[in-house]
Every structure is written in structure tokens, then in C-alpha cells.
Design a protein around this motif. Sequence first.
Motif, PDB file in Angstrom:
ATOM      1  N   LEU A  28      96.672  41.966 -60.043  1.00  0.00           N
ATOM      2  CA  LEU A  28      96.203  40.674 -60.539  1.00  0.00           C
ATOM      3  C   LEU A  28      96.679  39.547 -59.628  1.00  0.00           C
ATOM      4  O   LEU A  28      95.908  38.657 -59.259  1.00  0.00           O
ATOM      5  CB  LEU A  28      96.685  40.454 -61.974  1.00  0.00           C
ATOM      6  CG  LEU A  28      96.321  39.120 -62.603  1.00  0.00           C
ATOM      7  CD1 LEU A  28      94.813  39.036 -62.794  1.00  0.00           C
ATOM      8  CD2 LEU A  28      97.036  38.960 -63.938  1.00  0.00           C
ATOM      9  N   GLN A  29      97.939  39.585 -59.255  1.00  0.00           N
ATOM     10  CA  GLN A  29      98.484  38.558 -58.363  1.00  0.00           C
ATOM     11  C   GLN A  29      97.803  38.603 -56.989  1.00  0.00           C
ATOM     12  O   GLN A  29      97.542  37.572 -56.387  1.00  0.00           O
ATOM     13  CB  GLN A  29      99.994  38.729 -58.216  1.00  0.00           C
ATOM     14  CG  GLN A  29     100.769  38.385 -59.461  1.00  0.00           C
ATOM     15  CD  GLN A  29     100.588  36.942 -59.880  1.00  0.00           C
ATOM     16  OE1 GLN A  29      99.697  36.603 -60.634  1.00  0.00           O
ATOM     17  NE2 GLN A  29     101.422  36.085 -59.364  1.00  0.00           N
ATOM     18  N   MET A  30      97.523  39.792 -56.496  1.00  0.00           N
ATOM     19  CA  MET A  30      96.845  39.924 -55.202  1.00  0.00           C
ATOM     20  C   MET A  30      95.446  39.327 -55.260  1.00  0.00           C
ATOM     21  O   MET A  30      94.992  38.706 -54.302  1.00  0.00           O
ATOM     22  CB  MET A  30      96.782  41.390 -54.776  1.00  0.00           C
ATOM     23  CG  MET A  30      98.132  41.977 -54.397  1.00  0.00           C
ATOM     24  SD  MET A  30      98.897  41.145 -53.018  1.00  0.00           S
ATOM     25  CE  MET A  30      97.903  41.781 -51.692  1.00  0.00           C
ATOM     26  N   SER A  31      94.754  39.501 -56.368  1.00  0.00           N
ATOM     27  CA  SER A  31      93.417  38.912 -56.478  1.00  0.00           C
ATOM     28  C   SER A  31      93.506  37.394 -56.509  1.00  0.00           C
ATOM     29  O   SER A  31      92.661  36.707 -55.933  1.00  0.00           O
ATOM     30  CB  SER A  31      92.685  39.445 -57.705  1.00  0.00           C
ATOM     31  OG  SER A  31      93.275  38.962 -58.889  1.00  0.00           O
ATOM     32  N   ARG A  32      94.531  36.849 -57.147  1.00  0.00           N
ATOM     33  CA  ARG A  32      94.730  35.391 -57.146  1.00  0.00           C
ATOM     34  C   ARG A  32      95.044  34.890 -55.744  1.00  0.00           C
ATOM     35  O   ARG A  32      94.545  33.851 -55.322  1.00  0.00           O
ATOM     36  CB  ARG A  32      95.861  35.008 -58.107  1.00  0.00           C
ATOM     37  CG  ARG A  32      95.489  35.146 -59.541  1.00  0.00           C
ATOM     38  CD  ARG A  32      96.638  34.733 -60.448  1.00  0.00           C
ATOM     39  NE  ARG A  32      96.285  34.945 -61.838  1.00  0.00           N
ATOM     40  CZ  ARG A  32      97.157  34.937 -62.817  1.00  0.00           C
ATOM     41  NH1 ARG A  32      98.431  34.732 -62.577  1.00  0.00           N
ATOM     42  NH2 ARG A  32      96.758  35.126 -64.058  1.00  0.00           N
ATOM     43  N   ILE A  33      95.876  35.613 -55.039  1.00  0.00           N
ATOM     44  CA  ILE A  33      96.195  35.238 -53.652  1.00  0.00           C
ATOM     45  C   ILE A  33      94.944  35.301 -52.798  1.00  0.00           C
ATOM     46  O   ILE A  33      94.700  34.429 -51.957  1.00  0.00           O
ATOM     47  CB  ILE A  33      97.310  36.147 -53.096  1.00  0.00           C
ATOM     48  CG1 ILE A  33      98.644  35.819 -53.764  1.00  0.00           C
ATOM     49  CG2 ILE A  33      97.425  36.005 -51.585  1.00  0.00           C
ATOM     50  CD1 ILE A  33      99.753  36.797 -53.437  1.00  0.00           C
ATOM     51  N   ASN A  90      92.892  32.226 -53.390  1.00  0.00           N
ATOM     52  CA  ASN A  90      93.486  31.069 -52.705  1.00  0.00           C
ATOM     53  C   ASN A  90      93.249  31.137 -51.204  1.00  0.00           C
ATOM     54  O   ASN A  90      92.974  30.125 -50.562  1.00  0.00           O
ATOM     55  CB  ASN A  90      94.985  30.982 -52.997  1.00  0.00           C
ATOM     56  CG  ASN A  90      95.278  30.574 -54.419  1.00  0.00           C
ATOM     57  OD1 ASN A  90      94.417  30.053 -55.118  1.00  0.00           O
ATOM     58  ND2 ASN A  90      96.484  30.833 -54.865  1.00  0.00           N
ATOM     59  N   PHE A 115      99.950  44.273 -62.740  1.00  0.00           N
ATOM     60  CA  PHE A 115     100.351  42.877 -62.535  1.00  0.00           C
ATOM     61  C   PHE A 115     100.278  42.504 -61.058  1.00  0.00           C
ATOM     62  O   PHE A 115      99.810  41.427 -60.708  1.00  0.00           O
ATOM     63  CB  PHE A 115     101.774  42.655 -63.075  1.00  0.00           C
ATOM     64  CG  PHE A 115     102.249  41.246 -62.942  1.00  0.00           C
ATOM     65  CD1 PHE A 115     101.728  40.244 -63.745  1.00  0.00           C
ATOM     66  CD2 PHE A 115     103.211  40.915 -62.002  1.00  0.00           C
ATOM     67  CE1 PHE A 115     102.159  38.942 -63.620  1.00  0.00           C
ATOM     68  CE2 PHE A 115     103.648  39.616 -61.865  1.00  0.00           C
ATOM     69  CZ  PHE A 115     103.123  38.622 -62.686  1.00  0.00           C
ATOM     70  N   ALA A 116     100.708  43.406 -60.193  1.00  0.00           N
ATOM     71  CA  ALA A 116     100.645  43.151 -58.747  1.00  0.00           C
ATOM     72  C   ALA A 116      99.205  43.017 -58.276  1.00  0.00           C
ATOM     73  O   ALA A 116      98.885  42.151 -57.449  1.00  0.00           O
ATOM     74  CB  ALA A 116     101.357  44.261 -57.977  1.00  0.00           C
ATOM     75  N   SER A 120     102.080  47.751 -61.421  1.00  0.00           N
ATOM     76  CA  SER A 120     100.984  47.837 -60.447  1.00  0.00           C
ATOM     77  C   SER A 120      99.807  46.973 -60.877  1.00  0.00           C
ATOM     78  O   SER A 120      99.179  46.309 -60.056  1.00  0.00           O
ATOM     79  CB  SER A 120     100.531  49.280 -60.276  1.00  0.00           C
ATOM     80  OG  SER A 120     101.565  50.071 -59.765  1.00  0.00           O
TER      81      SER A 120
END
Length: 186
Positions: free
Chosen positions: A58-63, A66, A55-56, A53
Amino acid sequence: TPSYPRNDEYRAPARPVNVINSIPGACMFKRLRIGQRLSLAFGLVLGLLILASGFAALQMSRIGANLTQVVTVYGRERDLASDIQFQVQSIQRFIRTTLLVEDARDAAAAMKQIEAAREDYKTALSGLEALLNTEEEKTLLKRIKDEGAAARILNQQTLDLAGQGRRKEAIALLLGDARKANDTWM
């Protein structure tokens, strides 16, 4: 009569290798009761779930970052490019209007609209230029500027001919070289 193997021929079946016993600290795991083992396994699964969760998230914040760039930068670039194209089309339309009207006041009004469209074009062009980052984008914008300068010279010659009362020559220029330059421009 049945034949039994002799003692020297008999071999005991091979015992399976216990992998758990080869892991350090496994003896402690064997000593735990079933409830404790289940609790430990549940805690391990819960820990992995929390890790996944995180990691997910973190990836959502990067998305999200962008997506913000796409909306703010690329969307603004697209809007400015569309505005540039609209102003070029407006200039061409007002030049045709200048050639078609008979009244000097209507021609003067069309000339004011041409000047306003040229100013809007310059504003949008400078705004777009400020947003560009890559060399490819800058090269493309330079090409648009160069083609625009060539078309503007021919457009101005068309307007000058119309202002001198040489309407047929102005129309010929507009439908000939000026059209080609304007088509190349946009």
C-alpha cells in the motif's frame, strides 16, 4: 549441631505467577502438543508477515503515485521554466545581433527570430500557468510576467531606436536600463 527451623517458622517458597493461566482460553493452549504449538506460532508469524507485506505494498503504491506527480507535473513545470528562461536569453541575444549587424537583411532575420522567440515564450508561459496550483507559484509567475512586460517595453524601444538608425542611443539603452530590466526579469 545443625539448627532446623521450627514448623511455625518455615514458609514454603513463593510460587511464580503463571501469566498464561490468567489469559482466557490459555488452558486450551496448555492442552496442545508441542507440534501443534509450533504450528500455531508459525501461522501467527506468517499472518503478521502477510499483514506487513500488505501494508508495504500500500505504501509503495502511494509512493508510486507521488513519483508520478513529480515526474509529470513538477518535471513539466521545470521544463517549461527552463524554456521560458532560454527564450528570454534568445530574445536578448537577437536584440544584440540586430544592433551589431550592418546588413538590413541580417537585421530583418534577427527580428524574425525575436518574434519567433517571443511566441515560444508566450506558449511556454501559458503552459506553465496552466500547471500551477498554489498561490505562491501563481504570485511568482505574476511577478515574472510583470518584470517581463517592463523589460519588453525597453527591449522594443531599443529595437525601435535601431530601426530609426539611432544605433548609439539604442546601444546605450540596451546596456543601461534595458539590461537592468532584463536582469531583474531573469
